[in-house]
Design a protein around this motif. Structure first.
Motif, PDB file in Angstrom:
ATOM      1  N   GLN A  80       0.841  -1.204   0.000  1.00 17.30           N
ATOM      2  CA  GLN A  80       0.000   0.000   0.000  1.00 17.30           C
ATOM      3  C   GLN A  80       0.871   1.248   0.000  1.00 17.30           C
ATOM      4  OE1 GLN A  80      -3.109   0.467  -0.461  1.00 17.30           O
ATOM      5  NE2 GLN A  80      -3.577   2.467   0.354  1.00 17.30           N
ATOM      6  N   GLU A  81       1.861   1.275   0.850  1.00 22.72           N
ATOM      7  CA  GLU A  81       2.749   2.439   0.914  1.00 22.72           C
ATOM      8  C   GLU A  81       3.502   2.631  -0.397  1.00 22.72           C
ATOM      9  OE1 GLU A  81       5.077   1.876   4.446  1.00 22.72           O
ATOM     10  OE2 GLU A  81       3.356   2.264   5.742  1.00 22.72           O
ATOM     11  N   ARG A  82       3.934   1.525  -1.006  1.00 22.88           N
ATOM     12  CA  ARG A  82       4.647   1.610  -2.290  1.00 22.88           C
ATOM     13  C   ARG A  82       3.731   2.161  -3.381  1.00 22.88           C
ATOM     14  NH1 ARG A  82       4.561  -1.282  -6.649  1.00 22.88           N
ATOM     15  NH2 ARG A  82       3.357  -2.974  -5.735  1.00 22.88           N
ATOM     16  N   LEU A  83       2.476   1.718  -3.383  1.00 22.06           N
ATOM     17  CA  LEU A  83       1.539   2.147  -4.428  1.00 22.06           C
ATOM     18  C   LEU A  83       1.185   3.629  -4.331  1.00 22.06           C
ATOM     19  CD1 LEU A  83      -0.933  -0.895  -4.493  1.00 22.06           C
ATOM     20  CD2 LEU A  83       0.714  -0.269  -6.265  1.00 22.06           C
ATOM     21  N   VAL A  84       1.071   4.159  -3.117  1.00 24.22           N
ATOM     22  CA  VAL A  84       0.582   5.531  -2.977  1.00 24.22           C
ATOM     23  C   VAL A  84       1.653   6.552  -2.628  1.00 24.22           C
ATOM     24  CG1 VAL A  84      -1.735   4.760  -2.343  1.00 24.22           C
ATOM     25  CG2 VAL A  84      -0.087   5.300  -0.548  1.00 24.22           C
ATOM     26  N   ALA A  85       2.819   6.123  -2.200  1.00 22.52           N
ATOM     27  CA  ALA A  85       3.840   7.060  -1.718  1.00 22.52           C
ATOM     28  C   ALA A  85       4.188   8.137  -2.744  1.00 22.52           C
ATOM     29  CB  ALA A  85       5.098   6.303  -1.307  1.00 22.52           C
ATOM     30  N   ARG A  86       4.347   7.767  -3.974  1.00 17.64           N
ATOM     31  CA  ARG A  86       4.762   8.742  -4.989  1.00 17.64           C
ATOM     32  C   ARG A  86       3.610   9.592  -5.508  1.00 17.64           C
ATOM     33  NH1 ARG A  86       2.812   4.987  -7.822  1.00 17.64           N
ATOM     34  NH2 ARG A  86       3.109   4.170  -9.867  1.00 17.64           N
ATOM     35  N   LEU A  87       2.379   9.238  -5.154  1.00 16.64           N
ATOM     36  CA  LEU A  87       1.217   9.954  -5.677  1.00 16.64           C
ATOM     37  C   LEU A  87       0.756  11.097  -4.778  1.00 16.64           C
ATOM     38  CD1 LEU A  87      -0.807   6.871  -6.899  1.00 16.64           C
ATOM     39  CD2 LEU A  87       0.493   8.465  -8.292  1.00 16.64           C
ATOM     40  N   PHE A  88       1.013  10.995  -3.481  1.00 14.11           N
ATOM     41  CA  PHE A  88       0.556  12.008  -2.533  1.00 14.11           C
ATOM     42  C   PHE A  88       1.671  12.984  -2.205  1.00 14.11           C
ATOM     43  CE2 PHE A  88      -2.800   8.984  -1.904  1.00 14.11           C
ATOM     44  CZ  PHE A  88      -3.889   9.737  -1.500  1.00 14.11           C
ATOM     45  N   THR A  89       1.364  14.269  -2.266  1.00 13.43           N
ATOM     46  CA  THR A  89       2.264  15.330  -1.853  1.00 13.43           C
ATOM     47  C   THR A  89       1.463  16.263  -0.956  1.00 13.43           C
ATOM     48  OG1 THR A  89       3.412  15.194  -3.981  1.00 13.43           O
ATOM     49  CG2 THR A  89       3.815  17.163  -2.640  1.00 13.43           C
ATOM     50  N   ASP A  90       1.896  16.393   0.277  1.00 18.03           N
ATOM     51  CA  ASP A  90       1.188  17.228   1.252  1.00 18.03           C
ATOM     52  C   ASP A  90      -0.289  16.832   1.366  1.00 18.03           C
ATOM     53  OD1 ASP A  90       3.528  18.691   1.781  1.00 18.03           O
ATOM     54  OD2 ASP A  90       3.095  20.073   0.127  1.00 18.03           O
ATOM     55  N   GLY A  91      -0.570  15.526   1.331  1.00 17.03           N
ATOM     56  CA  GLY A  91      -1.931  15.034   1.495  1.00 17.03           C
ATOM     57  C   GLY A  91      -2.801  15.111   0.262  1.00 17.03           C
ATOM     58  N   ARG A  92      -2.262  15.587  -0.845  1.00 13.45           N
ATOM     59  CA  ARG A  92      -3.026  15.721  -2.095  1.00 13.45           C
ATOM     60  C   ARG A  92      -2.405  14.846  -3.173  1.00 13.45           C
ATOM     61  NH1 ARG A  92      -6.627  19.492  -2.971  1.00 13.45           N
ATOM     62  NH2 ARG A  92      -6.071  19.746  -5.143  1.00 13.45           N
ATOM     63  N   ILE A  93      -3.260  14.450  -4.123  1.00 10.75           N
ATOM     64  CA  ILE A  93      -2.751  13.711  -5.282  1.00 10.75           C
ATOM     65  C   ILE A  93      -2.780  14.631  -6.488  1.00 10.75           C
ATOM     66  CG2 ILE A  93      -3.290  11.376  -4.519  1.00 10.75           C
ATOM     67  CD1 ILE A  93      -5.873  11.494  -6.073  1.00 10.75           C
ATOM     68  N   GLU A  94      -1.737  14.522  -7.302  1.00  8.30           N
ATOM     69  CA  GLU A  94      -1.655  15.359  -8.509  1.00  8.30           C
ATOM     70  C   GLU A  94      -2.576  14.845  -9.599  1.00  8.30           C
ATOM     71  OE1 GLU A  94       2.333  16.073  -9.796  1.00  8.30           O
ATOM     72  OE2 GLU A  94       3.019  16.374  -7.730  1.00  8.30           O
ATOM     73  N   ARG A  95      -2.688  13.515  -9.682  1.00  6.95           N
ATOM     74  CA  ARG A  95      -3.550  12.917 -10.705  1.00  6.95           C
ATOM     75  C   ARG A  95      -4.096  11.608 -10.163  1.00  6.95           C
ATOM     76  NH1 ARG A  95      -1.057   8.626 -12.591  1.00  6.95           N
ATOM     77  NH2 ARG A  95       1.178   8.498 -12.424  1.00  6.95           N
ATOM     78  N   VAL A  96      -5.272  11.261 -10.627  1.00 12.00           N
ATOM     79  CA  VAL A  96      -5.878   9.989 -10.252  1.00 12.00           C
ATOM     80  C   VAL A  96      -5.276   8.926 -11.158  1.00 12.00           C
ATOM     81  CG1 VAL A  96      -8.025   8.697 -10.048  1.00 12.00           C
ATOM     82  CG2 VAL A  96      -7.992  11.145  -9.539  1.00 12.00           C
ATOM     83  N   PRO A  97      -4.719   7.879 -10.594  1.00 14.25           N
ATOM     84  CA  PRO A  97      -4.049   6.870 -11.421  1.00 14.25           C
ATOM     85  C   PRO A  97      -5.021   6.114 -12.329  1.00 14.25           C
ATOM     86  CG  PRO A  97      -3.793   6.405  -9.060  1.00 14.25           C
ATOM     87  CD  PRO A  97      -4.637   7.598  -9.182  1.00 14.25           C
ATOM     88  N   ALA A  98      -4.526   5.710 -13.475  1.00 16.94           N
ATOM     89  CA  ALA A  98      -5.333   4.967 -14.434  1.00 16.94           C
ATOM     90  C   ALA A  98      -5.422   3.488 -14.062  1.00 16.94           C
ATOM     91  CB  ALA A  98      -4.746   5.108 -15.837  1.00 16.94           C
ATOM     92  N   ARG A  99      -4.336   2.936 -13.534  1.00 12.38           N
ATOM     93  CA  ARG A  99      -4.343   1.513 -13.159  1.00 12.38           C
ATOM     94  C   ARG A  99      -5.285   1.294 -11.990  1.00 12.38           C
ATOM     95  NH1 ARG A  99       0.997  -0.073 -11.432  1.00 12.38           N
ATOM     96  NH2 ARG A  99      -0.057  -2.013 -10.923  1.00 12.38           N
ATOM     97  N   ARG A 100      -6.157   0.308 -12.129  1.00 13.73           N
ATOM     98  CA  ARG A 100      -7.206   0.079 -11.127  1.00 13.73           C
ATOM     99  C   ARG A 100      -6.640  -0.236  -9.747  1.00 13.73           C
ATOM    100  NH1 ARG A 100     -12.571  -1.219 -13.454  1.00 13.73           N
ATOM    101  NH2 ARG A 100     -12.974  -1.967 -11.357  1.00 13.73           N
ATOM    102  N   LYS A 101      -5.604  -1.043  -9.664  1.00 19.35           N
ATOM    103  CA  LYS A 101      -5.057  -1.415  -8.356  1.00 19.35           C
ATOM    104  C   LYS A 101      -4.485  -0.191  -7.647  1.00 19.35           C
ATOM    105  CE  LYS A 101      -2.577  -5.101  -6.124  1.00 19.35           C
ATOM    106  NZ  LYS A 101      -1.946  -6.397  -6.347  1.00 19.35           N
ATOM    107  N   VAL A 102      -3.800   0.650  -8.382  1.00 21.78           N
ATOM    108  CA  VAL A 102      -3.231   1.868  -7.794  1.00 21.78           C
ATOM    109  C   VAL A 102      -4.353   2.838  -7.429  1.00 21.78           C
ATOM    110  CG1 VAL A 102      -1.617   3.779  -8.132  1.00 21.78           C
ATOM    111  CG2 VAL A 102      -1.094   1.525  -9.092  1.00 21.78           C
ATOM    112  N   ARG A 103      -5.355   2.931  -8.292  1.00 18.11           N
ATOM    113  CA  ARG A 103      -6.496   3.813  -7.995  1.00 18.11           C
ATOM    114  C   ARG A 103      -7.212   3.344  -6.735  1.00 18.11           C
ATOM    115  NH1 ARG A 103      -8.945   4.222 -12.870  1.00 18.11           N
ATOM    116  NH2 ARG A 103     -10.220   2.406 -12.508  1.00 18.11           N
ATOM    117  N   ALA A 104      -7.408   2.033  -6.585  1.00 17.53           N
ATOM    118  CA  ALA A 104      -8.051   1.502  -5.383  1.00 17.53           C
ATOM    119  C   ALA A 104      -7.210   1.795  -4.144  1.00 17.53           C
ATOM    120  CB  ALA A 104      -8.286  -0.001  -5.523  1.00 17.53           C
TER     121      ALA A 104
END
Length: 149
Positions: free
Chosen positions: A41-65
């Motif tokens: 879980q940490e690996r999947l989301v660590a690079r997507l969140f910056t200061d509690g926000r996401i820059e983009r919603v991931p296209a891959r379903r597992k990462v989006r979930a």
């Protein structure tokens, strides 16, 4: 005792390898599974969140979930929310709050009725094909969160 014969076999194999009791071997395997799911879980989301926000919603379903699991944690289990309140919470995560709200409902993390929202009463039961696209963290964490633990 578990009814999953495959898991029982894994536990018994560990018992034979380590000399642990069934209970100790099962607890160790469950802890390892939990730790592996949390690391994923940490690996999947660590690079997507910056200061509690996401820059983009991931296209891959597992990462989006995985992202949606992080987002649903911002809601209080059992509390009822007006749509405006849900939007305010989601705006803290991403500007496309409507998409996130829809996805939270589609993944059965939030329930909607008469324009009101609340976290699901319990973790959704997933078909085998759905489980392939859902991070293991859902099975370990979501049920306890929704129950208020």
């Amino acid at each position: 005792m578990t009814r999953d014969s495959d898991f029982k076999q894994v536990v018994r194999t560990r018992m034979a390898d380590t000399g642990e009791s069934y209970t100790a071997a099962r607890a160790a395997l469950e802890r390892e599974s939990y730790d592996a799911a949390r690391a994923e879980q940490e690996r999947l989301v660590a690079r997507l969140f910056t200061d509690g926000r996401i820059e983009r919603v991931p296209a891959r379903r597992k990462v989006r979930a995985a992202v949606l699991l992080e987002v649903v944690a911002r809601f209080e289990p059992g509390r009822e929310y007006a749509e405006k309140e849900v939007n305010e919470v989601l705006l803290g995560v991403h500007e496309d709050f409507a998409y996130l709200r829809r996805e939270l409902v589609n993944y059965h993390y939030l329930e909607r009725e008469d324009g009101r929202y609340r976290t699901a009463a319990r973790a959704p039961e997933r078909a085998a094909i759905e489980r392939q696209e859902i991070p293991d963290w859902e099975a370990h964490w979501l049920g306890g969160f929704l129950a208020g633990r």
